[in-house]
Design a protein around this motif. Sequence first.
Motif, PDB file in Angstrom:
ATOM      1  N   LEU A   1       0.886  -1.204  -0.018  1.00  0.00           N
ATOM      2  CA  LEU A   1       0.009  -0.027   0.013  1.00  0.00           C
ATOM      3  C   LEU A   1       0.804   1.318  -0.095  1.00  0.00           C
ATOM      4  N   ALA A   2       2.119   1.234   0.706  1.00  0.00           N
ATOM      5  CA  ALA A   2       2.840   2.478   0.936  1.00  0.00           C
ATOM      6  C   ALA A   2       3.532   2.626  -0.401  1.00  0.00           C
ATOM      7  N   GLU A   3       3.873   1.331  -1.255  1.00  0.00           N
ATOM      8  CA  GLU A   3       4.531   1.559  -2.432  1.00  0.00           C
ATOM      9  C   GLU A   3       3.726   2.114  -3.464  1.00  0.00           C
ATOM     10  N   GLN A   4       2.180   1.613  -3.283  1.00  0.00           N
ATOM     11  CA  GLN A   4       1.175   2.124  -4.434  1.00  0.00           C
ATOM     12  C   GLN A   4       1.020   3.608  -3.949  1.00  0.00           C
ATOM     13  N   LYS A   5       0.925   3.945  -2.860  1.00  0.00           N
ATOM     14  CA  LYS A   5       0.861   5.558  -2.408  1.00  0.00           C
ATOM     15  C   LYS A   5       2.108   6.309  -3.028  1.00  0.00           C
TER      16      LYS A   5
END
Length: 187
Positions: A130-134
């Motif tokens: 999720l952090a990588e996507q953000k």
Amino acid sequence: MADQSHAAETVAETGHAEVAHHGYDHFYQDPSFWVGTAIIVFFLLIIWKKIPGMVGKMLDEKSEEIAAQLDNAQTLREEASSLLAKYQREQRDAEKTAAKLLAQAEAEVELLAGEAKVHIDEMISRRTKLAEQKIAQAEANALKEIQQVAVSVAGAAARELIADNMKKADRDALIKSDIEKLDSQLH
């Protein structure tokens, strides 16, 4: 009379009158006679009142009572031994049960710890994705903004350059050709 004169002489010599001792008188005054007589009378009374039988009966009753108490004590001892053995068995069983429960609890703790680790690893993985996507989305948004700013700046710079370099007639011809293009697209 001779005895009387002898008695009178004795009284004169000693100052005391002695009583004449006849054969039977001396026998009753002897203390051992009375002690012997008392002992014989005592034993006769004991036998006549059946004291030995009563004493024997009392001793028999006492020995029966003692035997009953000994039997009762033996019974109590056996019961106590049986209770002790029972409690010792129960204690061993309780210790075995406690050991089993402890082993089960340790196994459950290990299982729960393994599940928690897997759950934590999954959660970390999801949050990382999720952090990588953000981050990727933020980078894309930043890139778009940079491109828009660059286009705006480039367009503004191009306008200024074109405006400075272009003459009025060229401008009018360019506007006219753009209007014609638009008209042809609309029709």
